[in-house]
Design a protein around this motif. Structure first.
Motif, PDB file in Angstrom:
ATOM      1  N   ALA A 122      28.180  61.053  -5.425  1.00  0.00           N
ATOM      2  CA  ALA A 122      28.574  62.024  -4.486  1.00  0.00           C
ATOM      3  C   ALA A 122      28.153  61.613  -3.039  1.00  0.00           C
ATOM      4  O   ALA A 122      28.708  62.143  -2.117  1.00  0.00           O
ATOM      5  CB  ALA A 122      27.585  63.148  -4.874  1.00  0.00           C
ATOM      6  N   MET A 123      27.117  60.778  -2.734  1.00  0.00           N
ATOM      7  CA  MET A 123      26.627  60.402  -1.501  1.00  0.00           C
ATOM      8  C   MET A 123      28.218  59.525  -1.082  1.00  0.00           C
ATOM      9  O   MET A 123      27.956  59.533   0.438  1.00  0.00           O
ATOM     10  CB  MET A 123      25.387  59.483  -1.518  1.00  0.00           C
ATOM     11  N   ASP A 124      28.883  59.276  -1.503  1.00  0.00           N
ATOM     12  CA  ASP A 124      30.002  58.232  -0.914  1.00  0.00           C
ATOM     13  C   ASP A 124      31.104  59.245  -0.571  1.00  0.00           C
ATOM     14  O   ASP A 124      32.165  58.545  -0.147  1.00  0.00           O
ATOM     15  CB  ASP A 124      30.253  57.339  -2.030  1.00  0.00           C
ATOM     16  N   VAL A 125      31.161  60.372  -1.005  1.00  0.00           N
ATOM     17  CA  VAL A 125      32.201  61.274  -0.635  1.00  0.00           C
ATOM     18  C   VAL A 125      31.696  62.408   0.437  1.00  0.00           C
ATOM     19  O   VAL A 125      30.789  63.149   0.249  1.00  0.00           O
ATOM     20  CB  VAL A 125      32.604  62.064  -1.933  1.00  0.00           C
ATOM     21  N   LEU A 126      32.477  62.651   1.416  1.00  0.00           N
ATOM     22  CA  LEU A 126      32.099  63.615   2.379  1.00  0.00           C
ATOM     23  C   LEU A 126      32.876  64.965   2.083  1.00  0.00           C
ATOM     24  O   LEU A 126      31.908  66.017   2.277  1.00  0.00           O
ATOM     25  CB  LEU A 126      32.746  63.171   3.806  1.00  0.00           C
TER      26      LEU A 126
END
Length: 79
Positions: A40-44
């Protein structure tokens, strides 16, 4: 696990889940399925994942389904 969205494209059912700080992108076609985990941290924004539903990534998913079905068919003949 939260269901974010479910759609169908070219005969493939696509489900997007939010689970444990990851997005699970599940492609389902008949007797075979593929699941990809994206941190999830890789997706804004969740809509950014739409890029995985088109272009070369989606083409590879379809090719892999053909390979998976062929492998399963061959394996079932040997049972």
């Amino acid at each position: 696990m939260r269901v974010v969205r479910e759609i169908s494209k070219e005969g493939i059912r696509i489900s997007l889940f939010d689970w444990n700080n990851k997005y699970l992108l599940k492609f389902d076609s008949g007797m075979v399925e593929q699941t990809f985990k994206v941190p999830a941290m890789d997706v804004l924004d969740e809509k950014d994942l739409d890029q995985l539903l088109e272009g070369s990534f989606f083409d590879k998913v379809k090719e892999r389904f053909d390979e998976m079905r062929q492998s399963l068919h061959i394996a079932m003949e040997n049972i």
